[in-house]
Design an enzyme around this catalytic site. Structure first.
Site, PDB file in Angstrom:
ATOM      1  N   LYS A 100       0.883  -1.170   0.000  1.00 50.81           N
ATOM      2  CA  LYS A 100       0.000   0.000   0.000  1.00 50.81           C
ATOM      3  C   LYS A 100       0.920   1.218   0.000  1.00 50.81           C
ATOM      4  O   LYS A 100       1.254   1.758   1.059  1.00 50.81           O
ATOM      5  CB  LYS A 100      -0.905  -0.067   1.238  1.00 50.81           C
TER       6      LYS A 100
HETATM    7  N1  PPE Z   1      -7.995  -1.041  -2.825  1.00 51.66           N
HETATM    8  C1  PPE Z   1      -7.352   0.141  -2.669  1.00 51.66           C
HETATM    9  C2  PPE Z   1      -6.642   0.729  -3.813  1.00 51.66           C
HETATM   10  C3  PPE Z   1      -7.379   0.787  -1.427  1.00 51.66           C
HETATM   11  O1  PPE Z   1      -6.752   1.943  -1.282  1.00 51.66           O
HETATM   12  C4  PPE Z   1      -8.099   0.192  -0.359  1.00 51.66           C
HETATM   13  C5  PPE Z   1      -8.167   0.869   0.971  1.00 51.66           C
HETATM   14  C6  PPE Z   1      -8.744  -1.046  -0.571  1.00 51.66           C
HETATM   15  C7  PPE Z   1      -8.658  -1.630  -1.824  1.00 51.66           C
HETATM   16  C8  PPE Z   1      -9.462  -1.778   0.531  1.00 51.66           C
HETATM   17  O2  PPE Z   1      -8.559  -2.296   1.476  1.00 51.66           O
HETATM   18  P1  PPE Z   1      -8.969  -2.504   3.010  1.00 51.66           P
HETATM   19  O3  PPE Z   1      -9.088  -1.162   3.609  1.00 51.66           O
HETATM   20  O4  PPE Z   1      -7.852  -3.307   3.580  1.00 51.66           O
HETATM   21  O5  PPE Z   1     -10.256  -3.245   3.005  1.00 51.66           O
HETATM   22  N2  PPE Z   1      -8.139   2.289   0.935  1.00 51.66           N
HETATM   23  C9  PPE Z   1      -7.818   3.043   2.111  1.00 51.66           C
HETATM   24  C10 PPE Z   1      -7.523   4.496   1.786  1.00 51.66           C
HETATM   25  C11 PPE Z   1      -8.682   5.418   1.613  1.00 51.66           C
HETATM   26  C12 PPE Z   1      -8.267   6.877   1.507  1.00 51.66           C
HETATM   27  O6  PPE Z   1      -8.965   7.634   0.824  1.00 51.66           O
HETATM   28  O7  PPE Z   1      -7.267   7.273   2.123  1.00 51.66           O
HETATM   29  C13 PPE Z   1      -8.854   2.852   3.197  1.00 51.66           C
HETATM   30  O8  PPE Z   1      -9.974   2.433   2.928  1.00 51.66           O
HETATM   31  O9  PPE Z   1      -8.517   3.116   4.346  1.00 51.66           O
END
Ligand code: PPE
Length: 304
Positions: free
Chosen positions: A158
């Protein structure tokens, strides 16, 4: 934004407004940094709990490993600092943002002695795609931007820099009057949202993108387990945008977005144009779990 009082920076708490860095901070120039997004919920018993903290901290360290950044703290120290950040700010509920970045030192693409610095902030953050979106579903547009190719960006990390792609897609979608973007992979299959994984439902069966171009979402994993525990079939398989258009239901998952129903894609109504029964069931179980109402998943909660 909802400011809190203190931010944990390199091992100590500083006032929110003093959590500053030098303009030659390496990550600001080249985007090699990593972060997490974690939510803490106020449970029905009045205590608060961080949702799947261990998995988030593990992913934080995996991201660092992939990008060859050595975090100068142990996992336990990071977990402790997260708990302390919530406590010191009096936050019973909120969003937590651990960030590791390369500090100032050498410029250029071969940073050697630049320190790996770590910050942990927490603040109140409501429904990411709006309360109404959570309840009624959102309108989504397939982006003209492709998601990262696996041999360009290693999406299991990430990484901060990867989010340029997300911001471009999000701006394009919102600029065109939609709520969120859905990106295709470089081969044209549905990948994920700008900050969410995606699921579709057809004839009671759930499908989500396999772990190729997408982030290994912790909410995605939670939804797969919830669905399987409820005897629903879940597959991780590629699907095309027309399969998305013709799905009975679709929804996004993410820490920030939680479980957000999708009611329209590219001006095509999905199903009945409102959250369907599977989406509503998953939402209900998910919110019961995070609020501490479902004891069977108590091990997913880290009590503060
Ligand atoms: N894909 C991406 C690209 C992504 O950034 C997130 C989380 C997810 C999938 C889902 O992952 P999870 O949170 O483990 O279920 N995105 C984070 C950032 C949001 C932001 O605007 O900053 C979040 O949801 O915290």
């Amino acid at each position: 934004m909802n400011k809190s009082e203190k931010i944990w920076l390199d091992g100590r708490f500083v006032d929110w407004d003093d959590a500053n860095v030098h303009v030659l901070t390496h990550t600001m120039h080249y985007g090699l940094g990593i972060f997490e997004g974690i939510r803490c919920y106020l449970c029905d018993d009045g205590e608060s709990a961080v949702f799947r903290l261990k998995e988030h901290t593990d992913r934080f360290f995996e991201s660092a490993h992939i990008l060859q950044m050595k975090i100068p703290y142990s996992r336990d120290e990071i977990n402790g600092a997260i708990a302390e950040t919530l406590r010191i700010n009096g936050l019973k509920e909120g969003y937590i943002r651990p960030l590791a970045f390369l500090g100032a030192g050498t410029m250029g693409l071969f940073p050697k002695e630049n320190p790996v610095r770590v910050a942990i902030a927490a603040w109140k953050w409501g429904a990411y795609l709006g309360e109404e979106g959570l309840e009624k579903g959102i309108r989504v547009k397939v982006s003209s931007f492709a998601r990262h190719h696996v041999n360009v960006s290693m999406t299991k990390a990430k990484a901060t820099g990867y989010y340029v792609n997300s911001i471009l897609a999000k701006r394009e979608a919102v600029g065109a009057g939609y709520d969120e973007a859905v990106l295709l992979d470089t081969e044209g299959y549905v990948s994920e949202g700008s900050g969410e994984n995606i699921f579709i439902v057809k004839n009671g069966r759930l499908k989500t993108t396999p772990l190729t171009s997408v982030l290994r979402g912790i909410t995605r994993d939670s939804v797969m387990r919830i669905a399987r525990d409820a005897s629903m079939e879940v597959v991780e398989e590629r699907f095309t945008r027309d399969e998305l258009y013709t799905a009975d239901e679709a929804f996004f998952t993410g820490t920030a977005a939680e479980i957000t129903p999708i009611r329209e894609v590219d001006d095509r109504i999905i199903g009945e144009g409102r959250p369907g029964p599977v989406t509503r069931k998953i939402q209900e179980v998910f919110f019961d779990i995070v609020k501490g109402r479902n004891k069977a998943y108590g091990h997913w909660l880290y009590r503060i």
